[in-house]
Enzyme design. Sequence first.
Site, short mmCIF file in Angstrom:
data_model
loop_
_atom_site.label_atom_id
_atom_site.label_comp_id
_atom_site.label_asym_id
_atom_site.label_seq_id
_atom_site.Cartn_x
_atom_site.Cartn_y
_atom_site.Cartn_z
N CYS A 266 0.83 -1.20 0.00
CA CYS A 266 0.00 0.00 0.00
C CYS A 266 0.87 1.26 0.00
O CYS A 266 1.40 1.66 1.05
CB CYS A 266 -0.93 -0.01 1.21
SG CYS A 266 -1.95 1.47 1.32
N CYS B 27 -0.40 4.16 2.20
CA CYS B 27 -0.22 3.95 3.65
C CYS B 27 1.26 4.14 4.04
O CYS B 27 1.56 4.72 5.07
CB CYS B 27 -0.63 2.55 4.07
SG CYS B 27 -2.08 1.91 3.24
N ASP B 28 2.18 3.63 3.22
CA ASP B 28 3.57 3.50 3.68
C ASP B 28 4.60 4.34 2.92
O ASP B 28 5.75 4.42 3.34
CB ASP B 28 4.01 2.01 3.59
CG ASP B 28 3.14 1.13 4.46
OD1 ASP B 28 2.68 1.62 5.51
OD2 ASP B 28 2.90 -0.03 4.08
#
Length: 323
Positions: A136, A139-140
Amino acid sequence: MEQTEKIYDVIVIGAGPGGMTAALYASRSNLSTLMLERGVPGGEMINTAEIENYPGFKSILGPELAERMYESSMQFGAQHAYGDVKRIVIDGDYRIVEAGKKSYKTRAIIIATGSHHRKLGVPGEEQYNGRGVSYCAVCDGAFFKGKKLAVIGGGDSAVEEGTYLTQFAEVNIVHRRDALRAQKIIQDRAFKNEKVSFTWDSFVEEIKGDGQKVTGVVIRNKHTNEITENAVDGVFIYVGILPQSDAFLDLGITDEEGWIITNEHMETAVPGIFAIGDVRQKLLRQITTAVGDGGEAGNRAFSYIEGLHDRLAAAEAAAETAD
Ligand code: FAD
Ligand code: NAP
């Protein structure tokens, strides 16, 4: 297991773009509608940075579109509850939805559980998951400012998310062929981006680390069998998707890979059970197609339930005549 007293007309399983549209259409047709979701409403849109192929918006952030769709889906009285659905049981004209300690009785079900990412299945992937291995970018990505990344895959997700990651890092896309699968507009942007490079015709054999975090990827060229080790700080894996249909396998409505088979009206082989969006066996998996499926299924659920009422009324009338 605690069974709720209320009998719903429709239970929608999953609150991605498909499920939220189905809940909107069903509740707007005056059907009592419950949408069960095991996470945050929004589905894959929650993990998507920018969406620029949803009509009406030149560009919109995934979480913002998710919030707007959620508001729409609730405006005609549909309910939303937490529920991780594990099984559906058929009980005559009723369908029972089992989710943890609760079960719900309903006349119709719309399955909208989407898909999840496929794993690469190489050494190091599990060990360094969350410590350099990610699925992701939204997200990261921000953890990798000024670093080097490998992105694995050649589809829309790998190329689009790989390009997104260049705002933080240098990106090398490793693909098993010499041509990308991604849509042309997504490819063109990646080719023009100076921070994106490509390693063609190559498989990742291993993700290396120092015990704490990722330090590199071992790559094999499929023509020459040459092995190289590239130093990277992170590996983002986008090698396709798998259906989230485990809870429905015993209904006999899936193909050999687990995708749910429907007709053009989103009807499965079991009357009163519909399936929509990414979990369905189909060619184009997009927000627009999930939304289209959701509208069709919400509408069809209305016709199905009307048919049930007509059948019940006819049976009652026949019983009265016989008396
Ligand atoms: P999903 O969005 O996957 O939602 C399914 C929901 O069901 C999830 O919230 C899940 O938690 C829930 N669920 C699953 N199982 C259960 C269960 N047993 N019980 C209860 N709830 C359950 N498409 C575009 O059109 N434009 C884009 O820019 C775009 N970008 C993308 C970027 C990435 C990285 C990815 C992976 C996909 C992208 N897509 C894009 C594709 C798009 O996100 C999907 O086609 C779309 O979200 C499918 O919608 P859906 O409602 O079928 O499923
Ligand atoms: P995908 O289209 O199935 O692409 C998967 C990629 O991974 C392919 O390039 C495939 O190679 C490669 N691959 C598969 N298994 C592999 C393995 N074991 N080792 C190495 N490489 C492997 O999956 P996706 O890109 O995640 O897209 C999923 C769906 O979401 C699609 O329908 C897509 O259109 C949609 N999506 C849309 C957008 C958008 O519209 N902006 C963005 C993201 C996703 P091959 O090419 O050789 O098969």
